[in-house]
Design a protein around this motif. Structure first.
Motif, PDB file in Angstrom:
ATOM      1  N   ASP A   1       0.842  -1.210   0.147  1.00 21.53           N
ATOM      2  CA  ASP A   1       0.196  -0.135  -0.136  1.00 21.53           C
ATOM      3  C   ASP A   1       0.959   1.243  -0.136  1.00 21.53           C
ATOM      4  O   ASP A   1       0.502   2.216  -0.655  1.00 21.53           O
ATOM      5  CB  ASP A   1      -0.946   0.183   1.075  1.00 21.53           C
ATOM      6  N   ALA A   2       1.966   1.309   0.824  1.00 24.54           N
ATOM      7  CA  ALA A   2       2.857   2.417   0.914  1.00 24.54           C
ATOM      8  C   ALA A   2       3.563   2.368  -0.531  1.00 24.54           C
ATOM      9  O   ALA A   2       3.640   3.734  -0.935  1.00 24.54           O
ATOM     10  CB  ALA A   2       4.044   2.178   1.932  1.00 24.54           C
ATOM     11  N   ILE A   3       4.184   1.638  -0.915  1.00 23.07           N
ATOM     12  CA  ILE A   3       4.733   1.577  -2.410  1.00 23.07           C
ATOM     13  C   ILE A   3       3.889   2.084  -3.569  1.00 23.07           C
ATOM     14  O   ILE A   3       4.112   2.939  -4.030  1.00 23.07           O
ATOM     15  CB  ILE A   3       5.184   0.157  -2.900  1.00 23.07           C
ATOM     16  N   ALA A   4       2.545   1.691  -3.446  1.00 19.75           N
ATOM     17  CA  ALA A   4       1.396   2.334  -4.486  1.00 19.75           C
ATOM     18  C   ALA A   4       1.142   3.754  -4.292  1.00 19.75           C
ATOM     19  O   ALA A   4       1.217   4.541  -5.175  1.00 19.75           O
ATOM     20  CB  ALA A   4       0.213   1.497  -4.423  1.00 19.75           C
ATOM     21  N   TYR A   5       1.174   4.194  -3.010  1.00 19.87           N
ATOM     22  CA  TYR A   5       0.794   5.479  -2.771  1.00 19.87           C
ATOM     23  C   TYR A   5       2.296   6.466  -3.177  1.00 19.87           C
ATOM     24  O   TYR A   5       1.808   7.464  -3.610  1.00 19.87           O
ATOM     25  CB  TYR A   5       0.833   5.620  -1.086  1.00 19.87           C
ATOM     26  N   ILE A   6       3.324   6.078  -2.870  1.00 18.84           N
ATOM     27  CA  ILE A   6       4.442   7.032  -3.084  1.00 18.84           C
ATOM     28  C   ILE A   6       4.737   6.738  -4.519  1.00 18.84           C
ATOM     29  O   ILE A   6       5.053   7.907  -5.229  1.00 18.84           O
ATOM     30  CB  ILE A   6       5.857   6.520  -2.181  1.00 18.84           C
ATOM     31  N   ARG A   7       4.448   5.723  -5.308  1.00 17.13           N
ATOM     32  CA  ARG A   7       4.538   5.612  -6.661  1.00 17.13           C
ATOM     33  C   ARG A   7       3.713   6.840  -7.486  1.00 17.13           C
ATOM     34  O   ARG A   7       4.139   7.375  -8.292  1.00 17.13           O
ATOM     35  CB  ARG A   7       4.585   4.110  -7.184  1.00 17.13           C
ATOM     36  N   SER A   8       2.487   6.658  -6.690  1.00 18.69           N
ATOM     37  CA  SER A   8       1.336   7.444  -7.562  1.00 18.69           C
ATOM     38  C   SER A   8       1.838   9.023  -7.296  1.00 18.69           C
ATOM     39  O   SER A   8       1.523   9.755  -8.205  1.00 18.69           O
ATOM     40  CB  SER A   8       0.081   7.377  -6.848  1.00 18.69           C
ATOM     41  N   LEU A   9       2.453   9.369  -6.123  1.00 17.07           N
ATOM     42  CA  LEU A   9       3.007  10.924  -6.004  1.00 17.07           C
ATOM     43  C   LEU A   9       4.364  11.158  -6.923  1.00 17.07           C
ATOM     44  O   LEU A   9       4.240  12.168  -7.500  1.00 17.07           O
ATOM     45  CB  LEU A   9       3.274  10.973  -4.610  1.00 17.07           C
ATOM     46  N   ALA A  10       5.233   9.934  -7.179  1.00 12.97           N
ATOM     47  CA  ALA A  10       6.117  10.360  -8.034  1.00 12.97           C
ATOM     48  C   ALA A  10       5.807  10.394  -9.403  1.00 12.97           C
ATOM     49  O   ALA A  10       6.219  11.363 -10.077  1.00 12.97           O
ATOM     50  CB  ALA A  10       7.233   9.222  -7.868  1.00 12.97           C
ATOM     51  N   GLU A  11       4.879   9.443  -9.978  1.00 10.93           N
ATOM     52  CA  GLU A  11       4.268   9.711 -11.289  1.00 10.93           C
ATOM     53  C   GLU A  11       3.735  11.058 -11.554  1.00 10.93           C
ATOM     54  O   GLU A  11       3.727  11.701 -12.691  1.00 10.93           O
ATOM     55  CB  GLU A  11       3.573   8.509 -11.662  1.00 10.93           C
ATOM     56  N   LEU A  12       2.772  11.418 -10.611  1.00  8.88           N
ATOM     57  CA  LEU A  12       2.178  12.799 -10.577  1.00  8.88           C
ATOM     58  C   LEU A  12       3.120  14.030 -10.839  1.00  8.88           C
ATOM     59  O   LEU A  12       2.948  14.869 -11.534  1.00  8.88           O
ATOM     60  CB  LEU A  12       1.438  12.994  -9.460  1.00  8.88           C
ATOM     61  N   ARG A  13       4.419  13.802 -10.237  1.00  8.76           N
ATOM     62  CA  ARG A  13       5.286  14.786 -10.310  1.00  8.76           C
ATOM     63  C   ARG A  13       6.418  14.610 -11.171  1.00  8.76           C
ATOM     64  O   ARG A  13       7.373  15.359 -11.199  1.00  8.76           O
ATOM     65  CB  ARG A  13       5.758  15.333  -8.801  1.00  8.76           C
ATOM     66  N   ASP A  14       6.388  13.684 -11.761  1.00  6.00           N
ATOM     67  CA  ASP A  14       7.392  13.005 -12.737  1.00  6.00           C
ATOM     68  C   ASP A  14       8.724  13.083 -11.989  1.00  6.00           C
ATOM     69  O   ASP A  14       9.714  13.643 -12.523  1.00  6.00           O
ATOM     70  CB  ASP A  14       7.521  14.087 -13.901  1.00  6.00           C
ATOM     71  N   ARG A  15       8.839  12.062 -10.932  1.00  8.05           N
ATOM     72  CA  ARG A  15      10.035  12.023 -10.089  1.00  8.05           C
ATOM     73  C   ARG A  15      10.178  10.672 -10.112  1.00  8.05           C
ATOM     74  O   ARG A  15       9.522   9.695 -10.564  1.00  8.05           O
ATOM     75  CB  ARG A  15       9.698  12.687  -8.720  1.00  8.05           C
ATOM     76  N   ASN A  16      11.505  10.181  -9.476  1.00  9.59           N
ATOM     77  CA  ASN A  16      11.876   8.911  -9.962  1.00  9.59           C
ATOM     78  C   ASN A  16      11.139   7.957  -8.774  1.00  9.59           C
ATOM     79  O   ASN A  16      11.298   7.788  -7.758  1.00  9.59           O
ATOM     80  CB  ASN A  16      13.411   8.937  -9.241  1.00  9.59           C
ATOM     81  N   ALA A  17      10.209   7.077  -9.494  1.00  5.41           N
ATOM     82  CA  ALA A  17       9.410   6.208  -9.101  1.00  5.41           C
ATOM     83  C   ALA A  17      10.019   5.071  -8.456  1.00  5.41           C
ATOM     84  O   ALA A  17       9.691   4.451  -7.474  1.00  5.41           O
ATOM     85  CB  ALA A  17       8.085   6.053  -9.975  1.00  5.41           C
ATOM     86  N   GLU A  18      11.180   4.620  -9.010  1.00  6.83           N
ATOM     87  CA  GLU A  18      11.813   3.245  -8.760  1.00  6.83           C
ATOM     88  C   GLU A  18      12.597   3.593  -7.403  1.00  6.83           C
ATOM     89  O   GLU A  18      12.314   2.744  -6.618  1.00  6.83           O
ATOM     90  CB  GLU A  18      12.643   2.750  -9.963  1.00  6.83           C
ATOM     91  N   TRP A  19      13.147   4.770  -7.453  1.00 11.25           N
ATOM     92  CA  TRP A  19      13.665   4.794  -5.979  1.00 11.25           C
ATOM     93  C   TRP A  19      12.832   4.890  -4.809  1.00 11.25           C
ATOM     94  O   TRP A  19      13.040   4.595  -3.851  1.00 11.25           O
ATOM     95  CB  TRP A  19      14.687   6.020  -6.033  1.00 11.25           C
ATOM     96  N   ALA A  20      11.735   5.713  -5.165  1.00 12.32           N
ATOM     97  CA  ALA A  20      10.772   6.000  -4.110  1.00 12.32           C
ATOM     98  C   ALA A  20      10.159   4.616  -3.931  1.00 12.32           C
ATOM     99  O   ALA A  20      10.041   4.530  -2.437  1.00 12.32           O
ATOM    100  CB  ALA A  20       9.355   6.809  -4.821  1.00 12.32           C
ATOM    101  N   GLU A  21      10.079   3.487  -4.624  1.00 11.19           N
ATOM    102  CA  GLU A  21       9.659   2.280  -4.220  1.00 11.19           C
ATOM    103  C   GLU A  21      10.659   1.699  -3.128  1.00 11.19           C
ATOM    104  O   GLU A  21      10.308   0.845  -2.338  1.00 11.19           O
ATOM    105  CB  GLU A  21       9.310   1.474  -5.495  1.00 11.19           C
ATOM    106  N   THR A  22      11.998   1.808  -3.742  1.00  8.19           N
ATOM    107  CA  THR A  22      13.083   1.514  -2.872  1.00  8.19           C
ATOM    108  C   THR A  22      13.305   1.922  -1.444  1.00  8.19           C
ATOM    109  O   THR A  22      13.438   1.153  -0.542  1.00  8.19           O
ATOM    110  CB  THR A  22      14.489   1.503  -3.415  1.00  8.19           C
ATOM    111  N   ALA A  23      12.711   3.026  -1.263  1.00  2.00           N
ATOM    112  CA  ALA A  23      12.761   3.867   0.089  1.00  2.00           C
ATOM    113  C   ALA A  23      11.744   3.044   0.862  1.00  2.00           C
ATOM    114  O   ALA A  23      11.969   3.192   1.980  1.00  2.00           O
ATOM    115  CB  ALA A  23      12.322   5.232  -0.052  1.00  2.00           C
TER     116      ALA A  23
END
Length: 450
Positions: A164-186
């Motif tokens: 759930d946390a991964i999906a949430y932070i990935r959605s924010l990363a994709e919205l702002r065009d930021r690094n979603a792969e690292w966000a998932e790793t975090a």
């Protein structure tokens, strides 16, 4: 007592604190500062600050952030306010040495501009177990504080929370065009990044030494708000720091778990003392106010209601020992229930949102001393000589008030009693009580020489 005085002082100073939101009009940059764990007070401060900036048609809101993490519900409220804001929001991890751990990472990803000062870091966004014990259920996504923590993927519940946390932070990363792969790793591995590495990996847009430098660096950039694209014109704008007002500071004080816990206890004891001393008024008034403040604060915090019930049970048992002495059974049971309930009352490991153990044990010690004081009084009462009733009369010395052939009157214990004697007695002679037969004393002549 000092904590209660602090709460009262904030309320009394309400009229002379920082001017209210919206007091000044005009365009500019509104700066909101967060340098603590993310909680209900932080959420209220940032949400109202963003709303105020929109009402004043500000060009930009800058959130200066330094946080170890925080409560999930508060974090999500802040992110919703950022996403819905017509005014662009820049989150700036500043000054050097600060961090945007856990909940701070999510807020940074949600912002229109993500910036950091040199020698700062972000990341470590893995959900952690409630209560911190291994194998226990996970906390919410924002509730992570240990930068080196790695998740244990053993339980299905924990995996669900991480996903759930991964999906949430990935959605924010994709919205702002930021690094979603690292966000998932975090989230999945609890990794952190320095400011320079974050810029290189596309996690942030800007590294700046201060706020004026940040405004220069982002001038001319185009960001997308909920209402459409906005081109920033921030160079040379007036900077207005909007400090927390009395409401936010009061909320910050009472939502401190240690203070909410103390208010709860003062409220319970105040109402109990008022109940046993009707008309005292002060304990009842203070108790009612403290209990209502505690109820408001606790409904904003992650409370374990089993802990709340155990605290109430412990207090009731300790008070019951006063009125139905059980030689420690009720009192000791109450102290044990009180301590266990206090320890498990707040259901999170987020720094700044736990009850001080020293406060818990101080309150438990006070309750224990009360119980032992009651036990000492009860034991002393059992060993004390009888001072009333039949047993106390036997052996007492009195004086015959009339001649006693078979029956007459004697003066014993400052009272006139009917009496009878086996041998005749004359008025004025000293007598000793041998027995009590109904309302008649059985006496004999008292020989002072033994």
């Amino acid at each position: 007592m000092r904590l209660l005085l602090r709460v009262a002082a904030i309320v009394l100073l309400a009229a002379v604190t920082v001017p209210g939101y919206g007091a000044n009009g005009g365009s500019g940059v509104v700066v909101l500062e967060v340098a603590d764990a993310i909680g209900p007070a932080t959420s209220d401060y940032l949400r109202r600050g963003i709303e105020s900036a929109a009402e004043r048609d500000a060009e930009l809101v800058v959130i200066v952030l330094d946080t170890p993490g925080g409560l999930d519900s508060s974090m999500r409220d802040i992110i919703k306010a950022i996403l819905a804001s017509p005014v662009p929001v820049a989150t700036f991890v500043y000054p050097s040495g600060s961090r945007a751990a856990s909940a701070g990472t999510y807020i940074l990803y949600a912002s229109h501009i993500a910036a950091m000062a040199p020698a700062t870091n972000l990341g470590a966004a893995t959900p952690v177990p409630i209560g911190g014990g291994p194998g226990s259920g996970p906390d919410k996504p924002g509730e992570e504080t240990d930068d080196d923590a790695a998740p244990d993927p053993g339980s299905a519940q924990k995996r669900k929370a991480i996903n759930d946390a991964i999906a949430y932070i990935r959605s924010l990363a994709e919205l702002r065009d930021r690094n979603a792969e690292w966000a998932e790793t975090a989230v999945s591995k609890g990794e952190s990044l320095s400011a320079e590495a974050a810029l290189e990996l596309g996690v942030i847009e800007v590294i700046s030494n201060d706020i004026p430098g940040l405004l220069e660096a982002i001038d001319g950039r185009t960001v997308t708000t909920e209402f459409g694209p906005v081109t920033l014109a921030t160079a040379g704008l007036t900077i207005e720091r909007q400090l927390p007002d009395w409401r936010t500071r009061l909320l910050s004080v009472i939502t401190n778990p240690s203070i909410a816990y103390l208010l709860l206890l003062v409220g319970i004891y105040g109402l109990i003392f008022e109940g046993y001393n009707p008309g005292a008024i002060v304990p009842g008034v203070v108790g009612a106010i403290c209990l209502l403040l505690a109820a408001y604060a606790l409904q904003l915090l992650p409370v374990n209601y089993a802990g709340l019930a155990l605290i109430a049970l412990g207090v009731v048992l300790m008070i019951a020992e006063l009125f139905a002495p059980s030689f420690g059974a009720l009192g000791i049971g109450g102290v044990i229930a009180f301590v266990i309930g206090s320890v498990i009352l707040i259901d999170t490991d987020v720094p700044g949102f736990s009850i001080s153990l020293s406060l818990i044990f101080s309150m438990a010690l006070a309750g224990g001393l009360l119980v032992f004081a009651i036990l000492a009084v009860a034991i002393r009462a059992r060993r004390a000589p009888v001072v009333t009733g039949r047993e106390e009369m036997i052996g007492d010395i009195g004086e015959a008030r009339t001649d006693i052939a078979e029956t007459g009157s004697v003066w014993v214990h400052s009272e006139l009693w009917n009496a009878r004697a086996a041998t005749p007695l004359q008025a004025g002679e000293k007598v000793r009580v041998l027995d009590l037969d109904g309302l008649t004393l059985v006496v004999e002549r008292y020989n002072e020489e033994g």
